[in-house]
Design a protein around this motif. Structure first.
Motif, PDB file in Angstrom:
ATOM      1  N   ASP A 118       0.840  -1.198   0.000  1.00 42.25           N
ATOM      2  CA  ASP A 118       0.000   0.000   0.000  1.00 42.25           C
ATOM      3  C   ASP A 118       0.877   1.251   0.000  1.00 42.25           C
ATOM      4  OD1 ASP A 118      -1.924   1.966   0.338  1.00 42.25           O
ATOM      5  OD2 ASP A 118      -3.079   0.827   1.818  1.00 42.25           O
ATOM      6  N   LEU A 119       1.343   1.648  -1.198  1.00 36.38           N
ATOM      7  CA  LEU A 119       2.197   2.838  -1.290  1.00 36.38           C
ATOM      8  C   LEU A 119       1.462   4.117  -0.890  1.00 36.38           C
ATOM      9  CD1 LEU A 119       4.521   2.419  -4.406  1.00 36.38           C
ATOM     10  CD2 LEU A 119       4.947   1.902  -2.005  1.00 36.38           C
ATOM     11  N   PRO A 120       0.158   4.286  -1.233  1.00 48.49           N
ATOM     12  CA  PRO A 120      -0.535   5.496  -0.765  1.00 48.49           C
ATOM     13  C   PRO A 120      -0.527   5.626   0.764  1.00 48.49           C
ATOM     14  CG  PRO A 120      -1.759   4.505  -2.550  1.00 48.49           C
ATOM     15  CD  PRO A 120      -0.660   3.537  -2.194  1.00 48.49           C
ATOM     16  N   LYS A 121      -0.693   4.518   1.474  1.00 47.38           N
ATOM     17  CA  LYS A 121      -0.654   4.566   2.938  1.00 47.38           C
ATOM     18  C   LYS A 121       0.740   4.937   3.422  1.00 47.38           C
ATOM     19  CE  LYS A 121      -1.826   2.022   7.135  1.00 47.38           C
ATOM     20  NZ  LYS A 121      -2.448   0.799   7.686  1.00 47.38           N
ATOM     21  N   LEU A 122       1.762   4.380   2.777  1.00 45.43           N
ATOM     22  CA  LEU A 122       3.132   4.723   3.139  1.00 45.43           C
ATOM     23  C   LEU A 122       3.405   6.196   2.842  1.00 45.43           C
ATOM     24  CD1 LEU A 122       5.984   4.105   4.056  1.00 45.43           C
ATOM     25  CD2 LEU A 122       6.462   3.159   1.789  1.00 45.43           C
ATOM     26  N   GLU A 123       2.937   6.675   1.709  1.00 40.45           N
ATOM     27  CA  GLU A 123       3.105   8.086   1.357  1.00 40.45           C
ATOM     28  C   GLU A 123       2.490   8.992   2.424  1.00 40.45           C
ATOM     29  OE1 GLU A 123       1.306  11.050  -2.037  1.00 40.45           O
ATOM     30  OE2 GLU A 123       2.053   9.104  -2.695  1.00 40.45           O
ATOM     31  N   LYS A 124       1.299   8.624   2.881  1.00 35.81           N
ATOM     32  CA  LYS A 124       0.628   9.403   3.923  1.00 35.81           C
ATOM     33  C   LYS A 124       1.422   9.376   5.224  1.00 35.81           C
ATOM     34  CE  LYS A 124      -3.874   9.919   6.189  1.00 35.81           C
ATOM     35  NZ  LYS A 124      -5.260   9.377   6.276  1.00 35.81           N
ATOM     36  N   ALA A 125       1.988   8.208   5.558  1.00 36.98           N
ATOM     37  CA  ALA A 125       2.765   8.088   6.787  1.00 36.98           C
ATOM     38  C   ALA A 125       4.057   8.907   6.734  1.00 36.98           C
ATOM     39  CB  ALA A 125       3.090   6.620   7.047  1.00 36.98           C
ATOM     40  N   LEU A 126       4.593   9.076   5.528  1.00 37.46           N
ATOM     41  CA  LEU A 126       5.847   9.822   5.378  1.00 37.46           C
ATOM     42  C   LEU A 126       5.635  11.328   5.258  1.00 37.46           C
ATOM     43  CD1 LEU A 126       7.815   7.509   2.900  1.00 37.46           C
ATOM     44  CD2 LEU A 126       8.075   7.688   5.379  1.00 37.46           C
ATOM     45  N   ALA A 127       4.384  11.754   5.008  1.00 35.07           N
ATOM     46  CA  ALA A 127       4.108  13.178   4.790  1.00 35.07           C
ATOM     47  C   ALA A 127       4.597  14.058   5.945  1.00 35.07           C
ATOM     48  CB  ALA A 127       2.612  13.385   4.530  1.00 35.07           C
ATOM     49  N   PRO A 128       4.326  13.706   7.212  1.00 38.65           N
ATOM     50  CA  PRO A 128       4.830  14.566   8.299  1.00 38.65           C
ATOM     51  C   PRO A 128       6.351  14.651   8.338  1.00 38.65           C
ATOM     52  CG  PRO A 128       3.135  13.056   9.096  1.00 38.65           C
ATOM     53  CD  PRO A 128       3.499  12.600   7.716  1.00 38.65           C
ATOM     54  N   LEU A 129       7.030  13.567   7.975  1.00 34.61           N
ATOM     55  CA  LEU A 129       8.497  13.577   7.955  1.00 34.61           C
ATOM     56  C   LEU A 129       9.022  14.509   6.874  1.00 34.61           C
ATOM     57  CD1 LEU A 129       9.224   9.758   8.422  1.00 34.61           C
ATOM     58  CD2 LEU A 129       9.153  11.540  10.177  1.00 34.61           C
ATOM     59  N   ARG A 130       8.300  14.577   5.757  1.00 35.08           N
ATOM     60  CA  ARG A 130       8.696  15.506   4.692  1.00 35.08           C
ATOM     61  C   ARG A 130       8.472  16.946   5.110  1.00 35.08           C
ATOM     62  NH1 ARG A 130       5.616  15.300   0.209  1.00 35.08           N
ATOM     63  NH2 ARG A 130       7.218  16.533  -0.829  1.00 35.08           N
ATOM     64  N   VAL A 131       7.344  17.211   5.762  1.00 36.82           N
ATOM     65  CA  VAL A 131       7.044  18.575   6.220  1.00 36.82           C
ATOM     66  C   VAL A 131       8.104  19.054   7.206  1.00 36.82           C
ATOM     67  CG1 VAL A 131       5.414  19.963   7.562  1.00 36.82           C
ATOM     68  CG2 VAL A 131       4.567  18.386   5.825  1.00 36.82           C
ATOM     69  N   ARG A 132       8.532  18.160   8.079  1.00 37.03           N
ATOM     70  CA  ARG A 132       9.554  18.516   9.082  1.00 37.03           C
ATOM     71  C   ARG A 132      10.969  18.412   8.527  1.00 37.03           C
ATOM     72  NH1 ARG A 132       7.876  14.187  13.296  1.00 37.03           N
ATOM     73  NH2 ARG A 132       9.765  14.900  14.397  1.00 37.03           N
TER      74      ARG A 132
END
Length: 242
Positions: A118-132
């Motif tokens: 589930d790459l979309p779920k992984l993408e969502k999980a990584l979003a806060p790490l990208r913002v920070r």
């Protein structure tokens, strides 16, 4: 990157649609994070260490993976041409001959593909790490690995090289893949090899990876610089000169 190195990586990707580890016995796991180039994956951290856990994954059925450079690899038992799976009660001196520099023989027994599904779920999980800005733009994440049993990987350093090992018919039992027979017997002699890997189990010679890439929108395929999508990487996505 040497010509032998480059040829091996390219041929393996063409055959299996995954990247080949270099060196071929480099251990990898799902969720490893690092910098991916054509010639190597440099691990930096893992999804677990970054706080990302419990992603959906799947494990495929065990299969026999095989590849040999077309017309350049010849197998024989006591001089007689033979297939890469030895039928019982065949035994004797097994030889693998290579016709050119960079010719490859690859066989992995009981290879099981493990994948993040589930790459979309992984993408969502990584979003806060990208913002920070914890997640670096150049990072890629390992999204699939081939975990193998007995494995043999040979790449010739020159023309007319040969690898030999001796197996007994009694030791073979039922028909057995060449890699498993070689693991039991060990090499009797080898010519000049650029790569020589013989492992009983636990290798991960092939893997897939994903990275945040710019989205394409519209019929003109214009890049939108403000939108990135976690995307599986292919051979053409990687710069050989990086």
């Amino acid at each position: 990157m040497s010509a032998i190195h480059s040829r091996y990586l390219h041929e393996m990707h063409q055959r299996f649609g995954q990247f080949a580890c270099w060196p071929p016995n480099t251990p990898l796991k799902l969720g490893d994070v690092g910098v991916l180039r054509r010639d190597k994956f440099e691990k930096v951290t893992t999804l677990a260490e970054l706080g990302v856990r419990s992603l959906p994954d799947e494990t495929g059925a065990p299969v026999l993976l095989e590849y040999s450079s077309a017309g350049q690899v010849h197998l024989a038992v006591d001089g007689e041409a033979q297939a890469s799976v030895l039928p019982s009660p065949v035994g004797g001196m097994v030889s693998i001959s290579f016709g050119r520099e960079g010719a490859t023989f690859f066989q992995a027994v009981d290879a099981v593909r493990e994948s993040i599904t589930d790459l979309p779920k992984l993408e969502k999980a990584l979003a806060p790490l990208r913002v920070r800005k914890i997640w670096k733009p150049e990072w890629a994440v390992v999204t699939s690995v081939q975990r193998t049993g007995p494995t043999m990987i040979l790449v010739a350093a020159g023309r007319d090289t040969k690898v030999e090992f001796n197996v007994s018919a009694d030791a073979l039992g039922p028909s057995i893949p060449l890699a498993a027979a070689a693991v039991r017997a060990g090499f009797a002699s080898t010519g000049e090899m650029a790569v020589r890997v013989l492992a009983a189990d636990g290798t991960t010679p092939l893997f897939g990876a994903a990275q945040f890439r710019k989205r394409l929108t519209g019929t003109s395929l214009v890049y939108r610089t403000d939108k990135l999508q976690l995307t599986e990487l292919g051979w053409d996505d990687l710069d050989a000169d990086e």
